[in-house]
Enzyme design. Structure first.
Site, PDB file in Angstrom:
ATOM      1  N   ARG A   1       0.814  -1.218   0.000  1.00  0.00           N
ATOM      2  CA  ARG A   1       0.000   0.000   0.000  1.00  0.00           C
ATOM      3  C   ARG A   1       0.847   1.267   0.000  1.00  0.00           C
ATOM      4  O   ARG A   1       1.763   1.426   0.798  1.00  0.00           O
ATOM      5  CB  ARG A   1      -0.945  -0.011   1.206  1.00  0.00           C
ATOM      6  CG  ARG A   1      -1.907   1.162   1.247  1.00  0.00           C
ATOM      7  CD  ARG A   1      -2.895   1.001   2.378  1.00  0.00           C
ATOM      8  NE  ARG A   1      -3.850  -0.062   2.086  1.00  0.00           N
ATOM      9  CZ  ARG A   1      -4.427  -0.836   3.014  1.00  0.00           C
ATOM     10  NH1 ARG A   1      -4.082  -0.692   4.278  1.00  0.00           N
ATOM     11  NH2 ARG A   1      -5.304  -1.747   2.668  1.00  0.00           N
TER      12      ARG A   1
ATOM     13  N   HIS B   1       4.069 -10.726   2.206  1.00  0.00           N
ATOM     14  CA  HIS B   1       4.577  -9.911   3.307  1.00  0.00           C
ATOM     15  C   HIS B   1       5.757 -10.583   4.003  1.00  0.00           C
ATOM     16  O   HIS B   1       6.438  -9.972   4.824  1.00  0.00           O
ATOM     17  CB  HIS B   1       3.452  -9.650   4.313  1.00  0.00           C
ATOM     18  CG  HIS B   1       3.753  -8.588   5.321  1.00  0.00           C
ATOM     19  ND1 HIS B   1       3.955  -8.869   6.658  1.00  0.00           N
ATOM     20  CD2 HIS B   1       3.893  -7.248   5.187  1.00  0.00           C
ATOM     21  CE1 HIS B   1       4.194  -7.736   7.305  1.00  0.00           C
ATOM     22  NE2 HIS B   1       4.172  -6.744   6.443  1.00  0.00           N
TER      23      HIS B   1
END
Length: 712
Positions: free
Chosen positions: A425, A455
């Site tokens: 993001r 991640h």
């Protein structure tokens, strides 16, 4: 009077609902975190510039919160979808509660800046100026700057019956200007016109004047405001006010079964759409025309709760230009020099390869330099014996040495495979650019895995040694980003132990290919079994407590939000397990409630560094199981991300992890305690108690600091 009584009853009902819930609202908990950051601004022991730094951080934090979390809430409100918050509140009552709390935060932050920080500016030879503070010569210089540089860049955009409402860029300073023709009476409201002038984002935030005895920072909007009449010839200006908006930036990428170019194209389109999302917040000056405010309310479907009035500066993130000015750059506190990791050789990469053959090296950033990881990559790129490099990337520095090393490795003919997460993001565009550079250089690049965000932080190097090959791995809680490694606390493990490297190689086969291993030796991964594995570890502690064995759980994470995990922690507490949680930010677990969580304590560390370390300690009757890794206890970590936790098996590495947790539990400078009602209280220090600041103490860790001491 009756309306006030009705409002009071409604507020009591909301407070009762929130208080009775077994969980704490995720969004209200995040707001409490930003309040702890604001507490650093209150701290008179910090320098003015340090306090301004934290003030700027609260501003950028809140911008992102509005864009993502408030934006997400409006996705439910606008599309009339049902949503029940952890607090027990439905969509509209929760919106009222959340935005009212943010309004109170905004007012307090403005007060601190106005009453506590601004008065200190003169003693630091610093002035935040308004136009009337300028000398005649300074004013003339500012006007010349406007005429030569600013004026040619400005574009008035009128909104009337023949011009559509302009699409204003979020997070950009915009003037609203109300005008009318001079030959029309003021009573003729139909002749009033509204126009907008956006201040270009490539202009500095302040016009700086060096007076010798002080540095003057004149907000760029003050110059534009003074000269704005030059854009409205023979027109009467009725009102000029500054505006800044935040739009809904919450989007997700759906499953895509086609080629990877479709993923890139969709992300690029969604990033563009973020600039056009519905308005969730506007910041305006108090003098803004009521007529203009009403237009905003109607056009953007907002009300008074979305409108925030700023009396001096409309965006505190602008403080970064002051902090970074050459005159004041040295005013921020300096971090000590990083110390050598315990067990790390002082030689080059060959020394590192050699030492990793018989030991694991544990890294604790920023106290240990990130340089060993960078040098390992850079030397691997040049080392003729290195055959391949595999790496996951979530966020990288702007001038990344990591991607530079991968480019060099590809240039030298090595096999380079990179899982580059392009859905990180607010870093999407930068990551896409970097990923395309690597791809053009010949690297094998995977742009994420469908709807899952990658991640996990893993590196695998394959090196020819003797008659075969040997694998070296780095497993971490933090990004491969040399800039944030100086500001975030993280842990990492350098190893050549086959118990790790085979797991990492297997996991790369899963995330880059099509493989489904039944289990790993020392990894816990998501999506898949991570939630269940952690719940099993929690239940094992509960079983030990019931059998009279020593039990205990200590977790250090960024966020705790997953309801299933919280419920298991509640059950373990009720079984008699002492649970010590160190949660920097969001914590939806309610500690210390009778019959629910008496044995759970929660503390949060907020100070000089951003706590980003994840460590999971399960006592296991004196034979602790300890994990580090990339995951928090959140729904997204378990179900929407590719994550990994790695078990610490080397006794010395375990001691280092225990020391980190122990120090975090001892800190009496940066620590806050979460109370049962959801509020936080700064941990008090006794009058005769020495300060214990982990952001200093970790620089003093030596071999002698380690012991066999356990946490329970």
């Amino acid at each position: 009077m009756e309306d006030q009584k009705r409002l009071a009853r409604s507020q009591e009902k909301v407070s009762s609902t929130i208080g009775q819930s077994a969980y704490i609202s995720r969004d209200l908990s995040w707001l409490a975190f930003n309040e702890r950051v604001l507490d650093q601004v209150r701290d008179s022991q910090r320098t003015l510039f340090d306090r301004l730094k934290f003030l700027a951080i609260t501003a950028s934090n809140l911008d992102e919160f509005f864009s993502i979390r408030v934006g997400s809430l409006y996705n439910y409100l606008d599309y009339k979808k049902e949503r029940v918050d952890y607090s027990g509140l439905r969509e509209w009552p929760f919106r009222q509660t959340l935005l009212s709390a943010i309004q109170r935060f905004h007012e307090e932050r403005s007060r601190i800046f106005r009453d506590e920080l601004l008065p200190q500016f003169p003693e630091h030879e610093l002035r935040l100026a308004q136009w009337e503070d300028l000398t005649e010569e300074e004013a003339e210089s500012a006007i010349r700057h406007f005429d030569r540089t600013i004026f040619p860049m400005l574009t008035p955009m009128v909104y009337d019956q023949t011009h559509t409402f302009p699409s204003l860029i979020p997070k950009t300073l915009t003037f609203t200007v109300v005008t009318k023709n001079q030959n029309v009476t003021k009573k003729d409201q139909a002749e009033k016109k509204l126009s907008f002038i956006q201040i270009p984002q490539n202009l500095p935030r302040f016009y700086v004047i060096d007076r010798g005895e002080e540095v003057v920072f004149l907000p760029m909007e003050e110059i534009v405001r003074h000269e704005i009449y030059k854009l409205y010839r023979n027109i009467e200006i009725l009102n000029v006010s500054l505006l800044r908006i935040i739009r809904n930036g919450d989007f997700s990428v759906e499953d895509i079964d086609d080629v990877e170019d479709d993923i890139i194209d969709e992300i690029r389109q969604k990033v563009k759409n973020r600039r056009l999302g519905r308005v969730v917040k506007i910041a305006v000056e108090p003098n803004c025309s009521e007529w203009v405010i009403n237009i905003f309310k109607k056009k953007w479907e907002i009300d008074d709760l979305n409108i925030f009035y700023a009396d001096r500066l409309i965006d505190f993130s602008s403080m970064w230009q002051i902090i970074r000015h050459p005159e004041f750059r040295d005013e921020l506190p300096k971090s000590p020099m990083p110390v050598a990791p315990l067990g790390m050789p002082r030689g080059g990469v060959d020394g590192i390869f050699s030492s990793l053959k018989d030991r694991d090296v544990f890294l604790h950033h920023p106290y240990n330099n990130f340089e060993p990881v960078l040098q390992l990559l850079e030397q691997a790129a040049e080392d003729p014996n290195v055959l391949s490099i595999k790496l996951t990337i979530y966020r990288v520095a702007k001038n990344s040495r990591v991607t530079a090393a991968l480019l060099k490795a590809a240039e030298n003919g090595k096999n380079v495979a990179v899982l580059f997460e392009v859905k990180a993001r607010f870093d999407e565009e930068n990551n896409i650019r970097e990923a395309e550079r690597l791809q053009k250089a010949g690297c094998f690049v995977i742009h994420g895995i469908g709807r899952f965000k990658t991640h996990t932080k893993l590196l695998l190097i394959v090196r020819a040694e003797g008659d075969g090959v040997k694998r070296y791995a780095h497993l971490s809680s933090g990004n491969y980003n040399e800039d944030t490694a100086k500001l975030y606390t993280d842990v990492g493990l350098l190893t050549s132990n086959e118990k790790y490297t085979s797991d990492v190689a297997e996991f790369f086969n899963v995330i880059t290919g099509h493989s489904l291993p039944s289990s790993y030796q020392n990894l816990i991964t998501a999506p898949g079994d991570m939630r269940n594995n952690l719940i099993e570890l929690i239940r094992a502690e509960a079983a030990n407590a019931k059998e009279g064995k020593t039990a205990g759980i200590c977790l250090k994470i960024n966020s705790l939000e997953d309801r299933e995990t919280i419920d298991e922690l509640y059950l373990a507490s009720q079984a008699g397990v002492p649970i010590k949680l160190i949660v920097r930010g969001i914590c939806c677990l309610r500690p210390g409630r009778e019959g629910l969580s008496e044995n759970i304590t929660v503390r949060s560390i907020v100070g000089e560094y951003l706590e980003h370390t994840r460590l999971f300690y399960f006592h296991n009757d004196g034979q602790p199981k300890i994990y580090g890794g990339s995951a928090d206890l959140m729904v997204r970590s378990f179900d929407k991300r590719i994550e990994s936790l790695f078990r610490l098996i080397d006794p010395k590495v375990q001691q280092q992890a225990v020391l980190i947790l122990d120090y975090n539990l001892k800190d009496n400078v940066n620590a806050y305690t979460l109370k049962e009602d959801g509020s936080y209280k700064k941990c008090p220090r006794k009058a005769d108690e020495e300060p214990f600041n982990i952001h200093q103490k970790f620089y003093e860790v030596t071999e002698e600091s380690l012991s066999d001491q356990l946490l329970f």
